[in-house]
Design a protein around this motif. Structure first.
Motif, PDB file in Angstrom:
ATOM      1  N   LEU A  15       0.739  -0.919   0.141  1.00 55.34           N
ATOM      2  CA  LEU A  15      -0.338   0.337   0.186  1.00 55.34           C
ATOM      3  C   LEU A  15       0.731   1.470   0.356  1.00 55.34           C
ATOM      4  O   LEU A  15       1.810   1.397   0.279  1.00 55.34           O
ATOM      5  N   VAL A  16       0.670   2.383  -0.914  1.00 56.34           N
ATOM      6  CA  VAL A  16       1.024   3.457  -0.780  1.00 56.34           C
ATOM      7  C   VAL A  16       0.381   4.963  -0.942  1.00 56.34           C
ATOM      8  O   VAL A  16      -0.880   4.922  -0.719  1.00 56.34           O
ATOM      9  N   LEU A  17       0.684   6.041  -0.136  1.00 56.16           N
ATOM     10  CA  LEU A  17       0.034   6.610   0.466  1.00 56.16           C
ATOM     11  C   LEU A  17      -0.814   7.698  -0.904  1.00 56.16           C
ATOM     12  O   LEU A  17       0.093   7.125  -2.294  1.00 56.16           O
ATOM     13  N   THR A  18      -1.732   7.942  -0.807  1.00 59.44           N
ATOM     14  CA  THR A  18      -2.355   8.131  -2.120  1.00 59.44           C
ATOM     15  C   THR A  18      -3.686   9.731  -1.770  1.00 59.44           C
ATOM     16  O   THR A  18      -4.353   8.949  -0.928  1.00 59.44           O
ATOM     17  N   GLU A  19      -3.425  10.475  -2.987  1.00 61.61           N
ATOM     18  CA  GLU A  19      -3.887  11.505  -2.574  1.00 61.61           C
ATOM     19  C   GLU A  19      -6.124  11.541  -3.445  1.00 61.61           C
ATOM     20  O   GLU A  19      -5.337  10.923  -4.600  1.00 61.61           O
ATOM     21  N   THR A  20      -6.600  11.366  -2.724  1.00 59.14           N
ATOM     22  CA  THR A  20      -8.009  10.101  -3.510  1.00 59.14           C
ATOM     23  C   THR A  20      -8.327  12.078  -3.947  1.00 59.14           C
ATOM     24  O   THR A  20      -7.877  12.771  -4.420  1.00 59.14           O
ATOM     25  N   LYS A  21      -8.979  11.230  -5.397  1.00 54.05           N
ATOM     26  CA  LYS A  21      -9.564  11.801  -6.392  1.00 54.05           C
ATOM     27  C   LYS A  21     -10.614  13.181  -5.734  1.00 54.05           C
ATOM     28  O   LYS A  21     -11.087  14.200  -6.431  1.00 54.05           O
ATOM     29  N   SER A  22     -11.475  13.082  -5.160  1.00 55.90           N
ATOM     30  CA  SER A  22     -13.566  13.231  -4.294  1.00 55.90           C
ATOM     31  C   SER A  22     -12.883  13.531  -3.284  1.00 55.90           C
ATOM     32  O   SER A  22     -13.833  14.857  -3.983  1.00 55.90           O
ATOM     33  N   SER A  23     -11.881  13.493  -2.724  1.00 55.24           N
ATOM     34  CA  SER A  23     -12.147  14.338  -1.204  1.00 55.24           C
ATOM     35  C   SER A  23     -11.322  14.881  -0.648  1.00 55.24           C
ATOM     36  O   SER A  23     -11.223  15.910  -0.235  1.00 55.24           O
ATOM     37  N   ALA A  24     -10.047  15.488  -1.593  1.00 52.94           N
ATOM     38  CA  ALA A  24      -8.951  16.050  -1.084  1.00 52.94           C
ATOM     39  C   ALA A  24      -8.207  15.436   0.059  1.00 52.94           C
ATOM     40  O   ALA A  24      -7.990  16.695   1.015  1.00 52.94           O
ATOM     41  N   THR A  25      -7.906  14.316   0.333  1.00 57.87           N
ATOM     42  CA  THR A  25      -7.670  13.432   1.199  1.00 57.87           C
ATOM     43  C   THR A  25      -6.407  12.605   0.658  1.00 57.87           C
ATOM     44  O   THR A  25      -6.202  12.195  -0.314  1.00 57.87           O
ATOM     45  N   VAL A  26      -5.979  11.714   2.083  1.00 51.24           N
ATOM     46  CA  VAL A  26      -4.771  10.495   1.256  1.00 51.24           C
ATOM     47  C   VAL A  26      -6.261   9.052   1.799  1.00 51.24           C
ATOM     48  O   VAL A  26      -6.501   9.311   3.011  1.00 51.24           O
ATOM     49  N   ASP A  27      -5.091   8.444   1.576  1.00 54.48           N
ATOM     50  CA  ASP A  27      -5.493   6.892   1.777  1.00 54.48           C
ATOM     51  C   ASP A  27      -3.991   6.218   1.097  1.00 54.48           C
ATOM     52  O   ASP A  27      -3.269   6.648   0.426  1.00 54.48           O
ATOM     53  N   GLY A  28      -4.579   4.799   2.078  1.00 56.04           N
ATOM     54  CA  GLY A  28      -3.746   3.764   0.958  1.00 56.04           C
ATOM     55  C   GLY A  28      -4.067   3.133   0.034  1.00 56.04           C
ATOM     56  O   GLY A  28      -5.196   2.415   0.313  1.00 56.04           O
ATOM     57  N   GLN A  29      -3.877   3.001  -0.757  1.00 50.28           N
ATOM     58  CA  GLN A  29      -3.887   1.758  -2.090  1.00 50.28           C
ATOM     59  C   GLN A  29      -2.308   0.715  -2.185  1.00 50.28           C
ATOM     60  O   GLN A  29      -1.931   1.565  -2.314  1.00 50.28           O
ATOM     61  N   SER A  30      -2.746   0.022  -3.354  1.00 51.81           N
ATOM     62  CA  SER A  30      -2.158  -0.399  -4.210  1.00 51.81           C
ATOM     63  C   SER A  30      -1.504  -0.094  -5.267  1.00 51.81           C
ATOM     64  O   SER A  30      -2.501   0.980  -5.809  1.00 51.81           O
ATOM     65  N   TYR A  31      -0.600   0.233  -5.500  1.00 53.96           N
ATOM     66  CA  TYR A  31       0.578   0.990  -6.669  1.00 53.96           C
ATOM     67  C   TYR A  31       0.153   0.489  -7.187  1.00 53.96           C
ATOM     68  O   TYR A  31      -0.075  -0.675  -8.181  1.00 53.96           O
ATOM     69  N   VAL A  32      -0.660   1.900  -8.528  1.00 52.55           N
ATOM     70  CA  VAL A  32      -0.399   1.355 -10.223  1.00 52.55           C
ATOM     71  C   VAL A  32      -0.253   2.250 -10.978  1.00 52.55           C
ATOM     72  O   VAL A  32      -0.337   2.160 -11.499  1.00 52.55           O
ATOM     73  N   GLY A  33       0.834   2.717 -10.324  1.00 54.00           N
ATOM     74  CA  GLY A  33       1.857   4.249 -11.035  1.00 54.00           C
ATOM     75  C   GLY A  33       1.451   5.389 -11.110  1.00 54.00           C
ATOM     76  O   GLY A  33       1.611   5.928 -12.680  1.00 54.00           O
ATOM     77  N   THR A  34      -0.214   5.331 -10.906  1.00 56.58           N
ATOM     78  CA  THR A  34      -0.824   7.297 -11.655  1.00 56.58           C
ATOM     79  C   THR A  34      -0.035   8.505 -11.087  1.00 56.58           C
ATOM     80  O   THR A  34       0.323   8.275  -9.475  1.00 56.58           O
ATOM     81  N   ASP A  35      -0.107   9.308 -11.007  1.00 52.56           N
ATOM     82  CA  ASP A  35       0.791  10.462 -10.492  1.00 52.56           C
ATOM     83  C   ASP A  35      -0.226  10.747  -9.626  1.00 52.56           C
ATOM     84  O   ASP A  35       0.290  11.581  -8.188  1.00 52.56           O
ATOM     85  N   ASN A  36      -1.092  10.252  -9.071  1.00 53.15           N
ATOM     86  CA  ASN A  36      -2.003  10.434  -7.130  1.00 53.15           C
ATOM     87  C   ASN A  36      -1.082  10.252  -6.184  1.00 53.15           C
ATOM     88  O   ASN A  36      -1.193   9.886  -5.082  1.00 53.15           O
ATOM     89  N   GLN A  37      -0.259   8.519  -6.690  1.00 58.54           N
ATOM     90  CA  GLN A  37       0.643   8.276  -5.759  1.00 58.54           C
ATOM     91  C   GLN A  37       2.334   8.876  -6.020  1.00 58.54           C
ATOM     92  O   GLN A  37       2.480   8.260  -4.845  1.00 58.54           O
ATOM     93  N   ARG A  38       2.228   9.502  -6.627  1.00 54.39           N
ATOM     94  CA  ARG A  38       3.514  10.229  -6.629  1.00 54.39           C
ATOM     95  C   ARG A  38       4.262  11.623  -5.457  1.00 54.39           C
ATOM     96  O   ARG A  38       3.077  12.031  -6.114  1.00 54.39           O
ATOM     97  N   TRP A  39       4.732  11.529  -4.678  1.00 52.25           N
ATOM     98  CA  TRP A  39       4.868  13.223  -4.328  1.00 52.25           C
ATOM     99  C   TRP A  39       6.385  13.355  -4.415  1.00 52.25           C
ATOM    100  O   TRP A  39       7.120  12.492  -4.908  1.00 52.25           O
ATOM    101  N   ASN A  40       6.351  14.512  -4.039  1.00 51.15           N
ATOM    102  CA  ASN A  40       8.288  14.939  -3.291  1.00 51.15           C
ATOM    103  C   ASN A  40       7.822  16.122  -2.929  1.00 51.15           C
ATOM    104  O   ASN A  40       6.560  16.399  -2.119  1.00 51.15           O
TER     105      ASN A  40
END
Length: 144
Positions: A15-40
């Motif tokens: 599980l990786v930290l993922t910004e949810t698209k609907s509620s502007a929060t975060v949760d843990g999701q399986s890695y799928v390689g999308t930009d909402n799972q990438r951080w800097n």
């Protein structure tokens, strides 16, 4: 110093930290390689307090990982600096210590902190922490 990549939980490495698209929060999701799972972010070190701090921004939305006055994890367009705790090869993210009694957006004192934690239901919370960090509160920054 800068960092970039995926923030993976130490207890549940699938599980990786993922910004949810609907509620502007975060949760843990399986890695799928999308930009909402990438951080800097950027690290800094304070010689006086001998602590590391870090801000974390989502690559997809440019929102920052933050907290609200109720100590809930949120995404915000303002930069929030997290207290960074190093435990072995992992990192913990904590809300910094209060600077005054009127500062409602920070932890109560220097021996207890609100710490970013992944729950078994994949939600991400801030847990009031007085003891050593547990595995669900530890994270790895990986380049995927």
């Amino acid at each position: 110093m800068s960092m970039g990549g995926v923030i993976q939980n130490a207890k549940w490495p699938n599980l990786v930290l993922t910004e949810t698209k609907s509620s502007a929060t975060v949760d843990g999701q399986s890695y799928v390689g999308t930009d909402n799972q990438r951080w800097n972010g950027d690290f800094s070190y304070d010689d006086i307090t001998k602590t590391y701090s870090m801000w974390i921004k989502n690559n997809n939305t440019d929102n920052y990982l933050a907290w609200d006055t109720n100590m809930k994890v949120v995404m915000n367009d303002s930069k929030y600096w997290w207290r960074l705790v190093v435990v072995g090869n992992h990192f913990g993210f904590q809300v910094p210590v209060k600077e005054s009694a009127s500062d409602s957006e920070a932890s109560a004192n220097a021996t207890s902190f609100y710490t970013l934690e992944l729950e078994a239901d994949h939600s991400v919370i801030l847990r009031y922490q007085e003891a050593d960090l547990i595995q669900a509160q530890l994270w790895d920054i990986v380049d995927k």
